[in-house]
Design an enzyme around this catalytic site. Structure first.
Site, PDB file in Angstrom:
ATOM      1  N   HIS A 190     103.325  58.383  40.822  1.00 15.66           N
ATOM      2  CA  HIS A 190     103.846  57.193  41.640  1.00 15.66           C
ATOM      3  C   HIS A 190     105.055  56.589  40.887  1.00 15.66           C
ATOM      4  O   HIS A 190     105.019  56.877  39.446  1.00 15.66           O
ATOM      5  CB  HIS A 190     102.380  56.003  41.698  1.00 15.66           C
ATOM      6  CG  HIS A 190     102.957  55.014  42.636  1.00 15.66           C
ATOM      7  ND1 HIS A 190     102.547  55.217  43.852  1.00 15.66           N
ATOM      8  CD2 HIS A 190     103.518  53.987  42.572  1.00 15.66           C
ATOM      9  CE1 HIS A 190     103.067  54.172  44.452  1.00 15.66           C
ATOM     10  NE2 HIS A 190     103.756  53.109  43.783  1.00 15.66           N
ATOM     11  N   ASP A 239      96.478  44.872  48.013  1.00 16.83           N
ATOM     12  CA  ASP A 239      97.763  45.401  47.707  1.00 16.83           C
ATOM     13  C   ASP A 239      98.631  45.457  48.688  1.00 16.83           C
ATOM     14  O   ASP A 239     100.043  44.915  48.870  1.00 16.83           O
ATOM     15  CB  ASP A 239      97.879  46.659  46.859  1.00 16.83           C
ATOM     16  CG  ASP A 239      99.280  47.050  46.358  1.00 16.83           C
ATOM     17  OD1 ASP A 239      99.815  46.261  45.783  1.00 16.83           O
ATOM     18  OD2 ASP A 239      99.988  48.149  46.846  1.00 16.83           O
ATOM     19  N   ARG A 299     105.408  39.896  47.730  1.00 15.36           N
ATOM     20  CA  ARG A 299     106.145  39.804  46.528  1.00 15.36           C
ATOM     21  C   ARG A 299     107.542  40.144  46.776  1.00 15.36           C
ATOM     22  O   ARG A 299     108.442  39.808  46.218  1.00 15.36           O
ATOM     23  CB  ARG A 299     105.530  40.740  45.413  1.00 15.36           C
ATOM     24  CG  ARG A 299     104.443  40.304  44.674  1.00 15.36           C
ATOM     25  CD  ARG A 299     103.689  41.469  44.079  1.00 15.36           C
ATOM     26  NE  ARG A 299     104.673  42.107  43.067  1.00 15.36           N
ATOM     27  CZ  ARG A 299     104.585  43.272  42.874  1.00 15.36           C
ATOM     28  NH1 ARG A 299     103.397  44.186  43.216  1.00 15.36           N
ATOM     29  NH2 ARG A 299     105.243  44.223  41.908  1.00 15.36           N
ATOM     30  N   SER A 336      99.472  46.806  41.054  1.00 22.14           N
ATOM     31  CA  SER A 336      99.623  47.129  42.373  1.00 22.14           C
ATOM     32  C   SER A 336      99.549  48.646  42.437  1.00 22.14           C
ATOM     33  O   SER A 336      99.057  49.368  43.227  1.00 22.14           O
ATOM     34  CB  SER A 336     101.284  46.670  42.841  1.00 22.14           C
ATOM     35  OG  SER A 336     101.628  47.485  43.846  1.00 22.14           O
ATOM     36  N   LYS A 386      96.122  51.304  43.700  1.00 23.08           N
ATOM     37  CA  LYS A 386      96.407  52.366  44.766  1.00 23.08           C
ATOM     38  C   LYS A 386      95.731  53.829  44.397  1.00 23.08           C
ATOM     39  O   LYS A 386      95.027  54.465  44.919  1.00 23.08           O
ATOM     40  CB  LYS A 386      97.721  52.487  45.496  1.00 23.08           C
ATOM     41  CG  LYS A 386      98.292  51.145  46.142  1.00 23.08           C
ATOM     42  CD  LYS A 386      99.553  51.498  46.958  1.00 23.08           C
ATOM     43  CE  LYS A 386     100.614  51.332  45.807  1.00 23.08           C
ATOM     44  NZ  LYS A 386     101.191  49.976  45.671  1.00 23.08           N
TER      45      LYS A 386
HETATM   46  N1  URA Z   1     105.314  50.351  43.454  1.00 33.19           N
HETATM   47  C1  URA Z   1     104.388  49.861  43.717  1.00 33.19           C
HETATM   48  O1  URA Z   1     103.285  50.341  44.307  1.00 33.19           O
HETATM   49  N2  URA Z   1     104.061  48.567  43.268  1.00 33.19           N
HETATM   50  C2  URA Z   1     105.228  47.789  42.724  1.00 33.19           C
HETATM   51  O2  URA Z   1     104.819  46.574  42.348  1.00 33.19           O
HETATM   52  C3  URA Z   1     106.182  48.434  42.482  1.00 33.19           C
HETATM   53  C4  URA Z   1     106.479  49.909  42.844  1.00 33.19           C
END
Ligand code: URA
Length: 437
Positions: A82, A161, A168, A183, A187
């Protein structure tokens, strides 16, 4: 639950209790806590930060806000990557099939465009028919059949999220270390992984431009992954210029297809092979990083990664015509080329402005409910540090009937800089550091 008391606690700089966090997140997902109340709490967290235990509970509450994936019984190791988000960052799209082609499964839960950055889900959905809102049974089936599944937060998977991320985005509350860490990890923890690579961007196109703040985010995320028992590695990588040459949804799919065909920009391939190599080693599928990198590169060069991607696209309802012919992807009706007005060396003064240039064409969200136009974007003809002559094409703007074009030109003028030809420009490293717990 007394929402006002919870808001006041955080506003006054104190840590929230586990009970308050659980009540707030559960209430928000159920619709009992309103968006304006959640925005106020996010703003307070943004300003005040979070203590270590508080962030651990917050991340856990987000993770438990929905179902956790049940990948029990699916053979093999599972890994994912990620990124904190960047401009033109399409690494996940070729990486997941390449890693799967080397025998490690990739159950990937990604995000949508956020602020000036694009999102993997939006990019994949620009392939006609491609669905990322998969129910858990479908996600599992796609993963079993192809080795990869691309999903997003749904009403069932990390719904906290899904809602907080969108909020956000439209309230300017992205660049917060606890909010980003929770966040991203909520996930990833929902996927039941054996290994995770985190790409923390730095430079003018990153949410946290300063590498020191990026390192702080990296340490925060590694602290959390350790407490949750997930082996993770963080790379800090440069976002001083867009990754690859294309920025925009279908344009980035075309570039990802080039990478999957063993071609495409060198920086994209370098990150795909570096992260992929790391994941293969972490999952015991390669002896060391060189072997891992080599295996991923081979899967791109010999067509195995592309085969996996084709199967994923088909399983997730997408039109596979683009695999053989990227020209089959939808494209913008209009293209304008910006040329250099003088001779010099091209530099990126502000990479974030490139993301903004694409957003004003319709390629990003200004408001929560906005639809994205998948075909608009920009394609660079030159990389940072390249010499240009007056009249050389610098960048193509793919637009729809001129919508947002004047603003886009202004953002690009801010983004690009032609320096005098002087001393050789030194390219900053693409990969700045590698950190583990
Ligand atoms: N990617 C994400 O999943 N969350 C964030 O807050 C920033 C980038």
């Amino acid at each position: 639950m007394d929402v006002r008391r919870i808001l006041a606690t955080k506003r006054d700089g104190q840590a929230l209790s586990k009970a308050d966090i659980d009540a707030f997140i559960t209430g928000y997902v159920a619709g009992d806590v309103r968006d304006y109340e959640a925005s106020a709490l996010l703003m307070a967290i943004f300003m005040v930060g979070m203590e270590e235990d508080e962030l651990f509970h917050w991340t856990g509450a987000m993770l438990r806000s929905g179902d956790v994936m049940d990948l029990e019984g699916i053979a093999g190791q599972k890994a994912d990557k990620h990124s904190t988000g960047g401009v033109g960052d399409k690494v996940s799209i070729p990486l997941a099939p390449a890693v799967a082609a080397c025998g490690v499964r990739v159950p990937m839960v990604s995000g949508r465009g956020l602020g000036h950055t694009g999102g993997t889900l939006d990019k994949l959905e620009s392939i006609p028919g491609f669905r990322t809102a998969l129910d858990p049974a479908t996600f599992r089936r796609v993963l079993e059949r192809t080795g990869v599944a691309f999903g997003g937060q749904t009403e069932r998977l990390v719904p906290a999220d899904k809602k907080l991320y969108a909020l956000r985005d439209v309230t300017g509350l992205v660049a917060s270390i606890p909010l980003m860490a929770s966040s991203i990890l909520s996930k990833k923890l929902a996927e039941g992984l054996d290994a995770l690579v985190l790409d923390v961007k730095f430079g003018s196109g990153a949410f946290l431009a300063d590498p020191e703040r990026g390192a702080e985010l990296a340490r925060t995320m590694l602290g959390l992954t350790e407490r949750f028992g997930l082996p993770a590695t963080v790379f800090q990588t440069s976002m001083g210029q867009p990754l690859g040459l294309a920025v925009g949804h279908t344009l980035e799919i075309a570039e990802s297809l080039a990478c999957l065909a063993g071609d495409g920009p060198a920086d994209l391939r370098e990150l795909v092979t570096t992260f992929g190599g790391e994941l293969l080693v972490a999952c015991g599928a390669a002896e060391d990083l060189d072997a891992g990198r080599g295996a991923v590169a081979a899967s791109l060069d010999d067509g195995r990664a592309m085969d996996v991607f084709e199967r994923v696209v088909a399983e997730q309802g997408g039109d596979t015509a683009c695999i053989a012919d990227p020209g089959a992807l939808p494209s913008a009706p209009d293209v304008e080329t910006i040329v250099a007005e003088e001779e010099g060396v091209l530099l990126f003064a502000d990479c974030c402005a490139v993301g903004e240039a694409v957003a004003v064409l319709g390629g990003g969200r200004q408001r929560l409910e906005d639809e994205i136009d998948p075909v608009v974007g920009v394609v660079f003809h030159k990389r940072a540090g390249e010499r240009v002559r007056a009249g050389d094409a610098l960048v193509e703007i793919h637009h729809r009937d001129g919508a947002g074009l004047p603003k886009c030109r202004r953002h690009l003028a801010r983004a690009l800089w032609i320096d005098e030809i002087g001393e050789a420009w030194e390219r900053p490293p693409l990969v700045l550091s590698r950190l583990t717990a």
